[in-house]
Design a protein around this motif. Structure first.
Motif, PDB file in Angstrom:
ATOM      1  N   LYS A  15      36.786 -14.198  26.865  1.00  0.00           N
ATOM      2  CA  LYS A  15      36.137 -13.310  25.894  1.00  0.00           C
ATOM      3  C   LYS A  15      36.371 -13.813  24.472  1.00  0.00           C
ATOM      4  N   ARG A  16      37.577 -14.304  24.228  1.00  0.00           N
ATOM      5  CA  ARG A  16      37.875 -14.835  22.897  1.00  0.00           C
ATOM      6  C   ARG A  16      36.996 -16.055  22.613  1.00  0.00           C
ATOM      7  N   THR A  17      36.879 -16.958  23.582  1.00  0.00           N
ATOM      8  CA  THR A  17      36.052 -18.150  23.407  1.00  0.00           C
ATOM      9  C   THR A  17      34.596 -17.774  23.177  1.00  0.00           C
ATOM     10  N   GLN A  18      34.108 -16.789  23.927  1.00  0.00           N
ATOM     11  CA  GLN A  18      32.727 -16.333  23.754  1.00  0.00           C
ATOM     12  C   GLN A  18      32.502 -15.787  22.350  1.00  0.00           C
ATOM     13  N   GLN A  19      33.482 -15.057  21.842  1.00  0.00           N
ATOM     14  CA  GLN A  19      33.333 -14.513  20.493  1.00  0.00           C
ATOM     15  C   GLN A  19      33.348 -15.624  19.451  1.00  0.00           C
ATOM     16  N   LEU A  20      34.244 -16.595  19.608  1.00  0.00           N
ATOM     17  CA  LEU A  20      34.285 -17.724  18.678  1.00  0.00           C
ATOM     18  C   LEU A  20      32.959 -18.472  18.685  1.00  0.00           C
ATOM     19  N   ASP A  21      32.431 -18.715  19.874  1.00  0.00           N
ATOM     20  CA  ASP A  21      31.158 -19.423  19.977  1.00  0.00           C
ATOM     21  C   ASP A  21      30.032 -18.616  19.338  1.00  0.00           C
ATOM     22  N   HIS A  22      30.050 -17.308  19.541  1.00  0.00           N
ATOM     23  CA  HIS A  22      29.026 -16.444  18.946  1.00  0.00           C
ATOM     24  C   HIS A  22      29.087 -16.488  17.423  1.00  0.00           C
ATOM     25  N   LEU A  23      30.279 -16.390  16.882  1.00  0.00           N
ATOM     26  CA  LEU A  23      30.430 -16.417  15.425  1.00  0.00           C
ATOM     27  C   LEU A  23      29.995 -17.764  14.851  1.00  0.00           C
ATOM     28  N   ALA A  24      30.401 -18.837  15.504  1.00  0.00           N
ATOM     29  CA  ALA A  24      30.049 -20.170  15.015  1.00  0.00           C
ATOM     30  C   ALA A  24      28.547 -20.420  15.137  1.00  0.00           C
ATOM     31  N   THR A  26      26.180 -18.159  15.081  1.00  0.00           N
ATOM     32  CA  THR A  26      25.535 -17.335  14.064  1.00  0.00           C
ATOM     33  C   THR A  26      25.616 -18.014  12.705  1.00  0.00           C
ATOM     34  N   ALA A  27      26.806 -18.499  12.370  1.00  0.00           N
ATOM     35  CA  ALA A  27      26.988 -19.176  11.082  1.00  0.00           C
ATOM     36  C   ALA A  27      26.106 -20.414  10.987  1.00  0.00           C
ATOM     37  N   TRP A  28      26.067 -21.197  12.060  1.00  0.00           N
ATOM     38  CA  TRP A  28      25.274 -22.420  12.032  1.00  0.00           C
ATOM     39  C   TRP A  28      23.793 -22.116  11.827  1.00  0.00           C
ATOM     40  N   ALA A  29      23.287 -21.114  12.497  1.00  0.00           N
ATOM     41  CA  ALA A  29      21.882 -20.738  12.323  1.00  0.00           C
ATOM     42  C   ALA A  29      21.605 -20.348  10.873  1.00  0.00           C
ATOM     43  N   LEU A  30      22.536 -19.631  10.258  1.00  0.00           N
ATOM     44  CA  LEU A  30      22.364 -19.245   8.854  1.00  0.00           C
ATOM     45  C   LEU A  30      22.455 -20.458   7.929  1.00  0.00           C
ATOM     46  N   PHE A  31      23.390 -21.363   8.208  1.00  0.00           N
ATOM     47  CA  PHE A  31      23.509 -22.570   7.388  1.00  0.00           C
ATOM     48  C   PHE A  31      22.203 -23.366   7.417  1.00  0.00           C
ATOM     49  N   GLU A  32      21.627 -23.484   8.598  1.00  0.00           N
ATOM     50  CA  GLU A  32      20.412 -24.271   8.754  1.00  0.00           C
ATOM     51  C   GLU A  32      19.203 -23.594   8.108  1.00  0.00           C
ATOM     52  N   SER A  33      19.159 -22.271   8.162  1.00  0.00           N
ATOM     53  CA  SER A  33      17.985 -21.564   7.623  1.00  0.00           C
ATOM     54  C   SER A  33      18.097 -21.297   6.129  1.00  0.00           C
ATOM     55  N   ASP A  34      19.300 -20.972   5.657  1.00  0.00           N
ATOM     56  CA  ASP A  34      19.467 -20.544   4.270  1.00  0.00           C
ATOM     57  C   ASP A  34      20.183 -21.555   3.383  1.00  0.00           C
ATOM     58  N   GLY A  35      20.824 -22.551   3.982  1.00  0.00           N
ATOM     59  CA  GLY A  35      21.593 -23.519   3.197  1.00  0.00           C
ATOM     60  C   GLY A  35      23.070 -23.182   3.209  1.00  0.00           C
ATOM     61  N   TYR A  36      23.880 -24.194   3.423  1.00  0.00           N
ATOM     62  CA  TYR A  36      25.313 -23.978   3.581  1.00  0.00           C
ATOM     63  C   TYR A  36      25.939 -23.299   2.369  1.00  0.00           C
ATOM     64  N   GLU A  37      25.595 -23.749   1.189  1.00  0.00           N
ATOM     65  CA  GLU A  37      26.241 -23.251  -0.024  1.00  0.00           C
ATOM     66  C   GLU A  37      25.927 -21.778  -0.283  1.00  0.00           C
ATOM     67  N   THR A  38      24.744 -21.337   0.104  1.00  0.00           N
ATOM     68  CA  THR A  38      24.343 -19.965  -0.231  1.00  0.00           C
ATOM     69  C   THR A  38      24.861 -18.926   0.763  1.00  0.00           C
ATOM     70  N   ARG A  43      27.903 -12.397   4.812  1.00  0.00           N
ATOM     71  CA  ARG A  43      26.599 -12.481   5.461  1.00  0.00           C
ATOM     72  C   ARG A  43      26.752 -12.868   6.935  1.00  0.00           C
ATOM     73  N   ILE A  44      27.629 -13.795   7.214  1.00  0.00           N
ATOM     74  CA  ILE A  44      27.860 -14.210   8.599  1.00  0.00           C
ATOM     75  C   ILE A  44      28.366 -13.031   9.429  1.00  0.00           C
ATOM     76  N   ALA A  45      29.330 -12.302   8.902  1.00  0.00           N
ATOM     77  CA  ALA A  45      29.875 -11.154   9.630  1.00  0.00           C
ATOM     78  C   ALA A  45      28.798 -10.117   9.883  1.00  0.00           C
ATOM     79  N   ASP A  46      27.938  -9.884   8.894  1.00  0.00           N
ATOM     80  CA  ASP A  46      26.887  -8.880   9.038  1.00  0.00           C
ATOM     81  C   ASP A  46      25.892  -9.277  10.133  1.00  0.00           C
ATOM     82  N   VAL A  47      25.439 -10.523  10.105  1.00  0.00           N
ATOM     83  CA  VAL A  47      24.461 -10.972  11.096  1.00  0.00           C
ATOM     84  C   VAL A  47      25.084 -11.044  12.486  1.00  0.00           C
TER      85      VAL A  47
END
Length: 204
Positions: A15-24, A26-38, A43-47
């Motif tokens: 379950k811990r691994t699944q959560q880590l993978d989910h968080l990562a 989610t973050a990666w999708a946001l980095f790719e769509s919105d840009g890493y710096e922004t 925002r990651i926690a919210d999404v």
């Protein structure tokens, strides 16, 4: 790590691994769509639909999320890479091909590599203290050991010493490519490998 009687990760660890993978992921999708710096941690926690406390408990900074993504990609890709390398002669040919494959991956991740490398270099914790290793040290050790066993690399020096020098040369090459314009990483890594294998002596 929590494991069951068969040696597999237990339910809590899965379950811990699944959560880590989910968080990562989610973050990666946001980095790719919105840009890493922004993208912010909030925002990651919210999404990801978790509290900021939960996110920060697992990943204290954005770079830690990059680490999880990148290390996971290497673990996933390594079996297929091993199969490809096995078709080549041990030693320089296998190392050279691995570096070509890595150069292509780095090109696809260039926008993220400088913050990732900086994070890795400033993380002074030991692996047992929570520092996550990429696996590159083990890959280099495996490929160099194969070259030693085949008589292509010198065996009068310990494997660990050869791997250490290769890793430092590799890191220096990567940092130079990331901070200087006009360099082709595949070419730079090939030059690095030639220097490591053949040394600084003038051609005879």
């Amino acid at each position: 790590m929590n494991r069951d009687d068969a040696g597999q990760p237990g339910r809590r660890e899965r379950k811990r691994t699944q959560q880590l993978d989910h968080l990562a992921a989610t973050a990666w999708a946001l980095f790719e769509s919105d840009g890493y710096e922004t993208v912010t941690m909030e925002r990651i926690a919210d999404v990801a639909d978790v509290s900021k406390v939960t996110l920060y408990r697992h990943f204290p900074v954005k770079e830690a999320l990059l680490r999880h993504v990148f290390h996971g990609e290497l673990r996933t890709a390594w079996p297929a890479i091993q199969d490809e390398l096995a078709r080549l002669a041990p030693g320089r040919a296998r190392l050279g091909r691995f570096l070509e494959l890595q150069a292509a991956w780095c090109e696809s991740r260039r926008a993220y590599l400088l913050p990732y490398v900086h994070f890795r270099l400033t993380d002074t914790r030991l692996p047992g203290e929570g520092r996550e290793r990429s696996g590159m040290d083990r890959i280099f050790a495996e490929l160099v050991a194969q070259g030693q066993a085949a008589g292509e690399f010198r065996a009068d020096l310990p494997l660990e010493l050869l791997v250490m020098h290769l890793q430092f040369a590799h890191l220096g090459t990567l940092l130079r490519w990331l901070t200087e314009d006009g360099l082709v990483l595949r070419e730079e890594l090939a030059r690095m490998l030639d220097l490591v294998v053949n040394g600084m002596g003038a051609p005879q």
